[in-house]
Scaffold this motif. Structure first.
Motif, PDB file in Angstrom:
ATOM      1  N   LEU A  58       0.824  -1.208   0.000  1.00 47.69           N
ATOM      2  CA  LEU A  58       0.000   0.000   0.000  1.00 47.69           C
ATOM      3  C   LEU A  58       0.854   1.252   0.000  1.00 47.69           C
ATOM      4  N   TYR A  59       1.654   1.435   1.017  1.00 49.37           N
ATOM      5  CA  TYR A  59       2.472   2.646   1.136  1.00 49.37           C
ATOM      6  C   TYR A  59       3.738   2.557   0.287  1.00 49.37           C
ATOM      7  N   THR A  60       4.260   1.370   0.137  1.00 52.21           N
ATOM      8  CA  THR A  60       5.492   1.226  -0.630  1.00 52.21           C
ATOM      9  C   THR A  60       5.281   1.564  -2.106  1.00 52.21           C
ATOM     10  N   MET A  61       4.116   1.237  -2.636  1.00 50.73           N
ATOM     11  CA  MET A  61       3.832   1.566  -4.036  1.00 50.73           C
ATOM     12  C   MET A  61       3.728   3.075  -4.239  1.00 50.73           C
ATOM     13  N   LEU A  62       3.268   3.800  -3.217  1.00 51.22           N
ATOM     14  CA  LEU A  62       3.227   5.253  -3.333  1.00 51.22           C
ATOM     15  C   LEU A  62       4.635   5.830  -3.441  1.00 51.22           C
ATOM     16  N   ALA A  63       5.551   5.304  -2.654  1.00 58.18           N
ATOM     17  CA  ALA A  63       6.941   5.764  -2.723  1.00 58.18           C
ATOM     18  C   ALA A  63       7.559   5.408  -4.074  1.00 58.18           C
ATOM     19  N   GLU A  64       7.301   4.197  -4.547  1.00 53.27           N
ATOM     20  CA  GLU A  64       7.825   3.786  -5.846  1.00 53.27           C
ATOM     21  C   GLU A  64       7.210   4.623  -6.968  1.00 53.27           C
ATOM     22  N   LEU A  65       5.912   4.839  -6.910  1.00 52.20           N
ATOM     23  CA  LEU A  65       5.224   5.625  -7.930  1.00 52.20           C
ATOM     24  C   LEU A  65       5.763   7.053  -7.981  1.00 52.20           C
ATOM     25  N   TYR A  66       5.989   7.642  -6.826  1.00 53.29           N
ATOM     26  CA  TYR A  66       6.562   8.996  -6.778  1.00 53.29           C
ATOM     27  C   TYR A  66       7.902   9.024  -7.510  1.00 53.29           C
ATOM     28  N   SER A  67       8.748   8.052  -7.229  1.00 53.48           N
ATOM     29  CA  SER A  67      10.087   8.037  -7.827  1.00 53.48           C
ATOM     30  C   SER A  67      10.050   7.832  -9.334  1.00 53.48           C
ATOM     31  N   VAL A  68       9.287   6.856  -9.789  1.00 49.95           N
ATOM     32  CA  VAL A  68       9.310   6.546 -11.220  1.00 49.95           C
ATOM     33  C   VAL A  68       8.569   7.567 -12.065  1.00 49.95           C
ATOM     34  N   ASP A 113      17.356   4.827 -12.990  1.00 52.09           N
ATOM     35  CA  ASP A 113      17.249   3.370 -12.973  1.00 52.09           C
ATOM     36  C   ASP A 113      17.382   2.866 -11.532  1.00 52.09           C
ATOM     37  N   VAL A 114      16.240   2.777 -10.841  1.00 52.83           N
ATOM     38  CA  VAL A 114      16.207   2.329  -9.458  1.00 52.83           C
ATOM     39  C   VAL A 114      15.313   1.099  -9.380  1.00 52.83           C
ATOM     40  N   ARG A 115      15.757   0.101  -8.632  1.00 54.21           N
ATOM     41  CA  ARG A 115      14.992  -1.134  -8.462  1.00 54.21           C
ATOM     42  C   ARG A 115      14.307  -1.098  -7.098  1.00 54.21           C
ATOM     43  N   PHE A 116      13.033  -1.489  -7.065  1.00 55.46           N
ATOM     44  CA  PHE A 116      12.265  -1.536  -5.827  1.00 55.46           C
ATOM     45  C   PHE A 116      11.899  -2.977  -5.518  1.00 55.46           C
ATOM     46  N   VAL A 117      12.161  -3.385  -4.279  1.00 56.63           N
ATOM     47  CA  VAL A 117      11.860  -4.742  -3.823  1.00 56.63           C
ATOM     48  C   VAL A 117      10.934  -4.636  -2.619  1.00 56.63           C
ATOM     49  N   HIS A 118       9.857  -5.394  -2.636  1.00 55.87           N
ATOM     50  CA  HIS A 118       8.886  -5.381  -1.540  1.00 55.87           C
ATOM     51  C   HIS A 118       9.015  -6.694  -0.767  1.00 55.87           C
ATOM     52  N   SER A 119       9.618  -6.632   0.418  1.00 55.44           N
ATOM     53  CA  SER A 119       9.872  -7.823   1.230  1.00 55.44           C
ATOM     54  C   SER A 119       9.059  -7.774   2.526  1.00 55.44           C
ATOM     55  N   GLY A 120       7.766  -7.841   2.392  1.00 55.13           N
ATOM     56  CA  GLY A 120       6.911  -7.827   3.572  1.00 55.13           C
ATOM     57  C   GLY A 120       6.331  -9.194   3.868  1.00 55.13           C
ATOM     58  N   TRP A 121       6.184  -9.507   5.148  1.00 53.70           N
ATOM     59  CA  TRP A 121       5.573 -10.757   5.603  1.00 53.70           C
ATOM     60  C   TRP A 121       4.484 -10.408   6.604  1.00 53.70           C
ATOM     61  N   GLY A 122       3.269 -10.825   6.325  1.00 47.41           N
ATOM     62  CA  GLY A 122       2.167 -10.578   7.246  1.00 47.41           C
ATOM     63  C   GLY A 122       2.421 -11.213   8.603  1.00 47.41           C
ATOM     64  N   GLY A 123       2.179 -10.460   9.658  1.00 46.44           N
ATOM     65  CA  GLY A 123       2.342 -10.962  11.016  1.00 46.44           C
ATOM     66  C   GLY A 123       3.750 -10.882  11.563  1.00 46.44           C
ATOM     67  N   ASP A 124       4.702 -10.426  10.755  1.00 45.48           N
ATOM     68  CA  ASP A 124       6.073 -10.342  11.255  1.00 45.48           C
ATOM     69  C   ASP A 124       6.239  -9.207  12.252  1.00 45.48           C
ATOM     70  N   ARG A 125       7.238  -9.353  13.074  1.00 48.08           N
ATOM     71  CA  ARG A 125       7.625  -8.329  14.046  1.00 48.08           C
ATOM     72  C   ARG A 125       9.121  -8.081  13.870  1.00 48.08           C
TER      73      ARG A 125
END
Length: 95
Positions: free
Chosen positions: A43-53, A60-72
């Motif tokens: 949700l929020y990470t795509m906004l940051a990526e969208l702003y940049s691109v 030429d910047v690569r975006f990686v989304h490494s989220g895991w539900g329930g992680d702490r």
């Protein structure tokens, strides 16, 4: 009125061009978003990526989304923190 609008647009464009020199990301950087279910949903990470691109399309910047539900911070569904950092962040070689 029309000339005022043109002046304002010109000033805004000049400010935008000057701001480009101060952008934090550089060519060939990798941005890794590391987190929990919010990161996993992109949700929020795509906004940051969208702003940049959209503002720096030639950067030429690569975006990686490494989220895991329930992680702490200490780990969770994706494994313990040392495994997650190695597998989900460090493997992408962020600066």
């Amino acid at each position: 009125m029309r000339s005022l609008a043109v002046c304002l647009l010109t000033l805004a464009a000049a400010d935008f061009v000057c701001a480009a020199d101060k952008f934090y990301l550089h060519p060939n950087d990798t941005v890794v978003f590391y987190g929990d279910s919010i990161t996993e949903q992109r949700l929020y990470t795509m906004l940051a990526e969208l702003y940049s691109v959209t503002r720096y399309p030639k950067l030429d910047v690569r975006f990686v989304h490494s989220g895991w539900g329930g992680d702490r911070v200490t780990g969770g569904g994706g494994g313990p923190i040392d495994l997650r950092l190695e597998r989900d962040v460090l493997t992408y070689h962020p600066p």
